[in-house]
Design a protein around this motif. Sequence first.
Motif, PDB file in Angstrom:
ATOM      1  N   MET A  26      -9.769   2.948   2.659  1.00  0.00           N
ATOM      2  CA  MET A  26      -8.559   3.529   3.202  1.00  0.00           C
ATOM      3  C   MET A  26      -8.009   4.683   3.301  1.00  0.00           C
ATOM      4  N   ILE A  69      -3.023   3.472  -3.533  1.00  0.00           N
ATOM      5  CA  ILE A  69      -4.424   3.363  -4.658  1.00  0.00           C
ATOM      6  C   ILE A  69      -5.432   3.407  -4.682  1.00  0.00           C
ATOM      7  N   HIS A  85       0.894  -1.362  -0.147  1.00  0.00           N
ATOM      8  CA  HIS A  85       0.024   0.255   0.172  1.00  0.00           C
ATOM      9  C   HIS A  85       1.434   1.226  -0.140  1.00  0.00           C
ATOM     10  N   CYS A 145      -4.035   5.807   1.776  1.00  0.00           N
ATOM     11  CA  CYS A 145      -3.710   4.440   0.680  1.00  0.00           C
ATOM     12  C   CYS A 145      -3.869   5.570  -0.619  1.00  0.00           C
ATOM     13  N   HIS A 156      -8.409   1.408  -2.893  1.00  0.00           N
ATOM     14  CA  HIS A 156      -8.567   1.147  -1.541  1.00  0.00           C
ATOM     15  C   HIS A 156      -9.699   3.091  -1.059  1.00  0.00           C
TER      16      HIS A 156
HETATM   17 CU    CU Z   1      -3.948   0.157  -0.458  1.00  0.00          CU
END
Ligand code: CU
Length: 532
Positions: free
Chosen positions: A522, A514, A439, A512, A517
């Motif tokens: 996240m 991404i 991550h 994070c 996510h």
């Molecule tokens: Cu992530």
Amino acid sequence: MSITRRRFIQQSGIAAAAVMMPQMAHRQPPKPVKPVLDPNTLAAFVDPLPIPGVARSTELRPSPDDPKLKIPYYRLPMRQFQAKVHRDMKPTRLWGFGTSSPGPTLETESGKAMLVEWANELPREHFLPIDHSLHGAESDKPDVRSVIHTHGAKVPPESDGYPENWYVPGKSATYYYPNQQDATLLWYHDHTLGINRLNVLAGLLGLFIVRDPVEDALNLPRGKYEVPLVLCDRMFDLDSQLYYPVSQHSSKPWVPEFFGNAILVNGKLLPYLDVEPRKYRFRILNGANGRFFHLTLANGQSVSQIGTDQGLLPAPVTLKQVSLAPGERADLVLDFSDHAGEQIVLKNDFAAPIMQFRVSRTKVSDPSSLPAGLRPVPKIAESEAVKTRTLRLGEIDDLVQYPVTMLLNDKHWNAPVTEDPVLNSVEIWNLMNVTDDAHPIHLHLVRFQILDRRRFERFAYQYENILRYRGAAAAPEPGEAGWKDTVRADPGMVTRIIVKFEGFVGRYVWHCHILEHEDNEMMRPYDVIAGR
Ligand SMILES: [Cu+2]
């Protein structure tokens, strides 16, 4: 959750390895529900690499800090338009700024403040699949919303693009950028709660360059010899339109990651760049939703990395491969002087071509330099830290080990703030990654240094609350040994960063990078609080 079982299930029968990353090798990407374009069927290197234009200020306006001072004002309208990503494809519907994606590059000098009006002039309908079960994207919210964050900018909280501060078509927000920070490559992009992955994939991103005298004095390649490369992976349907996959659950179409089979550079698929046999500076951004890039040159040539997220490294680092997680940047010098007349392909994993450099035959003089020393990066001593926070990167899976929600420290976005550093204090954050994925963790407002990474026993930590290390701590990689704002937290490792919370008091976020996510919990708010 049973990590072993999921890994076994998902490693078996994988056919689509070419679009997967080593970090994500356990997870099979969702199968497209309609046929997608195979870039291997297109002619490679037929389009010249576009260079995003530089944004122009239209007027001067009073500075919010000092109304007697007039500072440049820019207006960047977010719009929908059509553009060709490849000579042999039909025009693709995109979102961008004005009529470009990446948008125009904002350029400034350290300490020179500016105002940017981010105007939402998008249509009222989204063309990518919104998941209304995600936080902030419920059915009572308008489909088309946006708010722009400048990644890596040291800005007051009201100009940071807080994910809940979104606005609809017809509205705009004017942000103030003091630019009191070292020269580096920043980037702006959408940050809207719950749909950020779709807005960025549609094209809402661009570059933001800060320059300063320290960097200018180094005589690095400049002007047309300084080239930005924005890397994003995408997927297209057979009509050349952006395709974003959905899960098997119609009421919850979110997918845990997006990996496209088509890699765009500055918005073009498989472009080429004519270069002279001399040194070039390439400023690379990983603007992908979830793909990690591992860049190499097909002729085996080395590159010199001179900078990372938040500016120059202490000294150039010679590398055969440059790795970039989503959100990270690399500042590179490539020397083509021994390669006159060659055609050199820039590649990613599995030898996938990204673009081609065509080196001319004509000898040229090269007045630029690559100094042995760049900019000192004074180490923050661990003894300066007044607090150490241990923060878990985790996920909740369903019964077949399909991730449902990604969490930071087991907390949802809406839970009360738990990270509340004091302004100008130093803290160490231990990022404990108990998941199978790497991550990239980004903190808004601040720059930080990576202390080390160390493997630990995940099961003992997760189920018995015992921290047992396996092996010694590893120092950051040479290309990470500068000021960072995004750090790769590897699976089963504790990644330690040291941060001084400088700049402003107020509410920011850490998350994070991404984007799938981030859109699914996240991400957490954090507060920089005033000292006593
Ligand atoms: Cu992530």
